[in-house]
Write a protein that holds these residues in place. Structure first.
Motif, PDB file in Angstrom:
ATOM      1  N   GLN A  66       0.803  -1.224   0.000  1.00  0.00           N
ATOM      2  CA  GLN A  66       0.000   0.000   0.000  1.00  0.00           C
ATOM      3  C   GLN A  66       0.837   1.276   0.000  1.00  0.00           C
ATOM      4  N   ARG A  69       0.124   4.322  -2.183  1.00  0.00           N
ATOM      5  CA  ARG A  69      -1.078   5.117  -1.937  1.00  0.00           C
ATOM      6  C   ARG A  69      -0.901   6.092  -0.770  1.00  0.00           C
ATOM      7  N   ARG A  70       0.329   6.191  -0.253  1.00  0.00           N
ATOM      8  CA  ARG A  70       0.525   7.102   0.868  1.00  0.00           C
ATOM      9  C   ARG A  70       0.276   8.548   0.474  1.00  0.00           C
ATOM     10  N   GLU A  72      -2.168   9.618  -1.231  1.00  0.00           N
ATOM     11  CA  GLU A  72      -3.590   9.852  -1.009  1.00  0.00           C
ATOM     12  C   GLU A  72      -3.867  10.115   0.467  1.00  0.00           C
ATOM     13  N   VAL A  73      -3.162   9.362   1.332  1.00  0.00           N
ATOM     14  CA  VAL A  73      -3.337   9.554   2.766  1.00  0.00           C
ATOM     15  C   VAL A  73      -2.905  10.960   3.161  1.00  0.00           C
ATOM     16  N   GLU A  75      -2.824  13.589   1.248  1.00  0.00           N
ATOM     17  CA  GLU A  75      -3.803  14.543   0.731  1.00  0.00           C
ATOM     18  C   GLU A  75      -4.993  14.644   1.678  1.00  0.00           C
ATOM     19  N   GLN A  76      -5.427  13.494   2.213  1.00  0.00           N
ATOM     20  CA  GLN A  76      -6.500  13.510   3.204  1.00  0.00           C
ATOM     21  C   GLN A  76      -6.066  14.296   4.435  1.00  0.00           C
ATOM     22  N   GLY A 185      -6.559   7.011   6.232  1.00  0.00           N
ATOM     23  CA  GLY A 185      -7.076   7.729   5.071  1.00  0.00           C
ATOM     24  C   GLY A 185      -7.824   6.831   4.115  1.00  0.00           C
ATOM     25  N   THR A 186      -7.363   6.777   2.885  1.00  0.00           N
ATOM     26  CA  THR A 186      -8.065   6.023   1.859  1.00  0.00           C
ATOM     27  C   THR A 186      -7.519   4.612   1.687  1.00  0.00           C
ATOM     28  N   SER A 210     -13.107   1.219  -0.088  1.00  0.00           N
ATOM     29  CA  SER A 210     -12.604   2.518   0.345  1.00  0.00           C
ATOM     30  C   SER A 210     -13.574   3.182   1.317  1.00  0.00           C
TER      31      SER A 210
END
Length: 283
Positions: A66, A69-70, A72-73, A75-76, A185-186, A210
């Motif tokens: 994963q 995808r950090r 995205e985290v 950004e959250q 996050g996501t 998600s």
């Protein structure tokens, strides 16, 4: 160990002088005492010398599968940093940590305001053994505050993902504060995560989906239901039960369209709940 820190939209390098197991420091944050640990990581008390305030530092390991995808985290986390609401603990900083001695030990950290108080689960455990109308009112008041905090987050396109009593702090004035957001996050839920809090994650999260506002709604209603039926023999009014049951529907599309709609329905159901409970106590 090095850390990439998010300050506004920029990333800067700051030193991490020791691992969190060594109770060392994350940049300027000395990790003092462990507040809690779970499937998502560990939470530590700390002090921010620049802001001159107590903070909580959450360290979250991310599995190799994963790590892409950090972003995205983070950004959250940026969204939570911009959010201002009295029922949401403020996020000060977020970034990525890596241990140079073992590069498999890496993840995301979040630094947030530390709210003095106890988590909602402990607060619930301190209520009277027999749930009387004043205690029921307190529970509904707290969850109403929590619901408004979630509605504010959802209005900004943010989802908490882990709504449960342990993710809420009740301060010493009796108000609810949402914490531990942006924890993952996501990132999809790992099967072991669902084992930690089997009552609260939405079915779609347990299947690896998600997070979104409807998943938060499920966790909110599951938490409220668990809080109100803690005592054997306590019956919910049909109207209140129907409000909660809709928020816990297996199909996300069958839930309330928003937290605002859920809160409006919850407010209308409160009188029925108190009448049933008062009648039960007098009987």
């Amino acid at each position: 160990m090095n850390v990439r820190t998010m300050a506004s939209a920029a990333y800067i390098e700051v030193p991490l002088h020791a691992t969190h197991e060594d109770m060392g420091s994350l940049g300027r944050y000395a990790l003092r005492h462990e507040l809690g640990a779970g499937a998502c990581g560990t939470v530590w008390t700390s002090f921010d010398p620049e802001a001159n305030c107590e903070v909580a530092v959450t360290l979250m390991r991310t599995p190799a599968s994963q790590r892409h995808r950090r972003g995205e985290v983070l950004e959250q986390a940026r969204g939570w940093m911009a959010l201002r609401h009295p029922g949401i603990a403020r996020v000060h900083e977020a970034g990525v940590f890596v241990d140079p001695r073992d590069r498999t030990r890496t993840g995301v950290y979040v630094v947030r305001e530390r709210v003095p108080g106890v988590d909602m689960q402990r607060w619930l455990d301190m209520l009277p053994a027999n749930l009387d109308p004043p205690a029921a009112e307190q529970i509904l008041d707290l969850f109403t505050e929590l619901g408004h905090a979630l509605a504010a987050a959802h209005a900004q396109g943010l989802a908490h993902r882990d709504v449960r009593p342990a993710s809420v702090i009740v301060d010493f004035d009796g108000h609810a504060h949402l914490v531990d957001f942006a924890a993952v996050g996501t990132l999809p839920m790992h099967p072991s995560d669902a084992d930690e809090t089997p009552r609260y994650p939405a079915p779609e999260l347990r299947r690896g989906g998600s997070a979104d506002a409807l998943a938060d709604q499920y966790g909110f209603c599951a938490s409220l239901h668990a809080a109100l039926i803690r005592q054997p023999g306590v019956r919910l009014s049909r109207r209140l039960f129907d409000v909660i049951r809709r928020g816990m529907a297996d199909d996300p599309a069958a839930r309330w369209p928003s937290m605002d709609a859920l809160l409006a329905a919850l407010a209308k159901s409160r009188g029925g709940w108190l009448r049933v409970l008062t009648s039960k106590l007098r009987g």
